[in-house]
Design a protein around this motif. Structure first.
Motif, PDB file in Angstrom:
ATOM      1  N   GLY A 173      -4.047  39.145  16.678  1.00 29.74           N
ATOM      2  CA  GLY A 173      -4.939  38.065  17.048  1.00 29.74           C
ATOM      3  C   GLY A 173      -6.250  38.525  17.629  1.00 29.74           C
ATOM      4  N   ASP A 174      -6.838  37.626  18.407  1.00 32.20           N
ATOM      5  CA  ASP A 174      -8.109  37.913  19.065  1.00 32.20           C
ATOM      6  C   ASP A 174      -8.034  37.404  20.496  1.00 32.20           C
ATOM      7  N   ASP A 175      -9.168  37.132  21.108  1.00 36.25           N
ATOM      8  CA  ASP A 175      -9.178  36.661  22.493  1.00 36.25           C
ATOM      9  C   ASP A 175      -8.710  35.221  22.634  1.00 36.25           C
ATOM     10  N   ASP A 176      -8.648  34.483  21.526  1.00 37.91           N
ATOM     11  CA  ASP A 176      -8.308  33.068  21.591  1.00 37.91           C
ATOM     12  C   ASP A 176      -6.889  32.739  21.135  1.00 37.91           C
ATOM     13  N   GLU A 177      -6.427  33.409  20.062  1.00 39.68           N
ATOM     14  CA  GLU A 177      -5.094  33.086  19.562  1.00 39.68           C
ATOM     15  C   GLU A 177      -4.384  34.323  19.064  1.00 39.68           C
ATOM     16  N   VAL A 178      -3.052  34.204  19.019  1.00 39.42           N
ATOM     17  CA  VAL A 178      -2.238  35.361  18.694  1.00 39.42           C
ATOM     18  C   VAL A 178      -0.944  34.910  18.011  1.00 39.42           C
ATOM     19  N   LEU A 179      -0.423  35.780  17.155  1.00 35.08           N
ATOM     20  CA  LEU A 179       0.891  35.630  16.548  1.00 35.08           C
ATOM     21  C   LEU A 179       1.760  36.723  17.137  1.00 35.08           C
ATOM     22  N   VAL A 180       2.941  36.353  17.638  1.00 37.00           N
ATOM     23  CA  VAL A 180       3.885  37.319  18.206  1.00 37.00           C
ATOM     24  C   VAL A 180       4.910  37.654  17.127  1.00 37.00           C
ATOM     25  N   VAL A 181       5.104  38.944  16.863  1.00 41.84           N
ATOM     26  CA  VAL A 181       6.109  39.394  15.898  1.00 41.84           C
ATOM     27  C   VAL A 181       7.296  39.943  16.678  1.00 41.84           C
TER      28      VAL A 181
ATOM     29  N   ALA B  48       1.245  40.045  28.100  1.00 42.73           N
ATOM     30  CA  ALA B  48       0.354  40.568  27.059  1.00 42.73           C
ATOM     31  C   ALA B  48      -0.381  39.446  26.337  1.00 42.73           C
ATOM     32  N   VAL B  49       0.269  38.317  26.154  1.00 41.46           N
ATOM     33  CA  VAL B  49      -0.353  37.164  25.503  1.00 41.46           C
ATOM     34  C   VAL B  49      -1.452  36.585  26.393  1.00 41.46           C
ATOM     35  N   GLY B  50      -1.201  36.542  27.690  1.00 42.96           N
ATOM     36  CA  GLY B  50      -2.179  35.985  28.619  1.00 42.96           C
ATOM     37  C   GLY B  50      -2.396  34.510  28.373  1.00 42.96           C
ATOM     38  N   ASP B  51      -3.661  34.091  28.372  1.00 41.08           N
ATOM     39  CA  ASP B  51      -3.961  32.661  28.217  1.00 41.08           C
ATOM     40  C   ASP B  51      -4.305  32.279  26.780  1.00 41.08           C
ATOM     41  N   ARG B  52      -4.006  33.153  25.843  1.00 39.41           N
ATOM     42  CA  ARG B  52      -4.278  32.846  24.436  1.00 39.41           C
ATOM     43  C   ARG B  52      -3.285  31.816  23.896  1.00 39.41           C
ATOM     44  N   THR B  53      -3.713  31.093  22.896  1.00 37.76           N
ATOM     45  CA  THR B  53      -2.830  30.183  22.179  1.00 37.76           C
ATOM     46  C   THR B  53      -1.947  31.008  21.252  1.00 37.76           C
TER      47      THR B  53
ATOM     48  N   THR C  89       4.677  27.597  24.832  1.00 40.95           N
ATOM     49  CA  THR C  89       4.445  26.342  24.130  1.00 40.95           C
ATOM     50  C   THR C  89       4.122  26.591  22.657  1.00 40.95           C
ATOM     51  N   THR C  90       5.069  27.213  21.987  1.00 42.96           N
ATOM     52  CA  THR C  90       4.879  27.532  20.577  1.00 42.96           C
ATOM     53  C   THR C  90       6.177  27.339  19.821  1.00 42.96           C
ATOM     54  N   GLN C  91       6.167  27.709  18.559  1.00 42.27           N
ATOM     55  CA  GLN C  91       7.333  27.574  17.695  1.00 42.27           C
ATOM     56  C   GLN C  91       7.913  28.940  17.335  1.00 42.27           C
ATOM     57  N   VAL C  92       9.212  28.945  17.041  1.00 39.92           N
ATOM     58  CA  VAL C  92       9.904  30.139  16.559  1.00 39.92           C
ATOM     59  C   VAL C  92      10.157  29.957  15.072  1.00 39.92           C
TER      60      VAL C  92
END
Length: 177
Positions: A26-34, A46-51, A76-79
């Protein structure tokens, strides 16, 4: 203005010293967690305040999904999980369902990138890899490096694994590239 797109790496381990790589795209705004093993606090930090657009589980095996529901609630995301690994998921999370599927050819979007799902059954029936052509990488989870789907990728593609060090398609195939 958002920051540059990047791949971040966290190394986690459990009490039995099983080590897993967790990847953030991702970047400073959004991220995908693997994957979501062992250390939800560390992943959340590590995610911090990113979406978080999603937590993508490369397989339903415990080391890849252990904290997925808890982390999804915190962030607040989906799996997302391939449906063929639902039995494995249920062995770990009998009271929680994944929020959505990861299917062959599906494209996830994060920070302006396209992340393509490759169904790579082998270690588990629902194993997947996540290819990001614009970054020249594939996140392989537990997929065997010699899997034909991986060997078909461009030789310079970096293979970022669920366990251990990264390699390239060229190195795995034994060819220059």
């Amino acid at each position: 203005m958002p920051g540059e797109v990047r791949i971040e790496h966290l190394l986690t381990s459990d009490s039995a010293d099983v080590r897993n790589n967790v990847w953030l795209i991702g970047d400073d705004d959004e991220v995908l967690v693997v994957d979501a093993p062992h250390d939800p606090d560390g992943i959340e930090a590590a995610v911090g305040d990113r979406t978080v657009v999603a937590i993508a589980c490369t397989s339903g095996l415990d080391p890849h999904v252990r904290f997925a529901p808890e982390l999804a609630e915190r962030l607040t995301t989906q799996v997302l999980l391939h449906p063929d690994d639902r039995d494995l998921w249920d062995a770990v999370h009998a009271r929680h369902e994944p929020d959505g599927p990861l299917r062959e050819g599906q494209v996830l979007h994060v920070a302006g990138l396209r992340v393509r799902v490759l169904h790579t059954p082998g270690q588990t029936p629902g194993s997947v890899c996540l290819e990001v052509p614009d970054l020249g990488v594939a996140f392989t989870g537990d997929t065997r490096r010699s899997h034909p789907r991986l060997l078909a990728l461009p030789p310079k593609t970096r293979l970022l694994r669920g366990h251990g060090d990264e390699t390239t398609v060229a190195a795995v195939a034994g060819r220059a590239g």
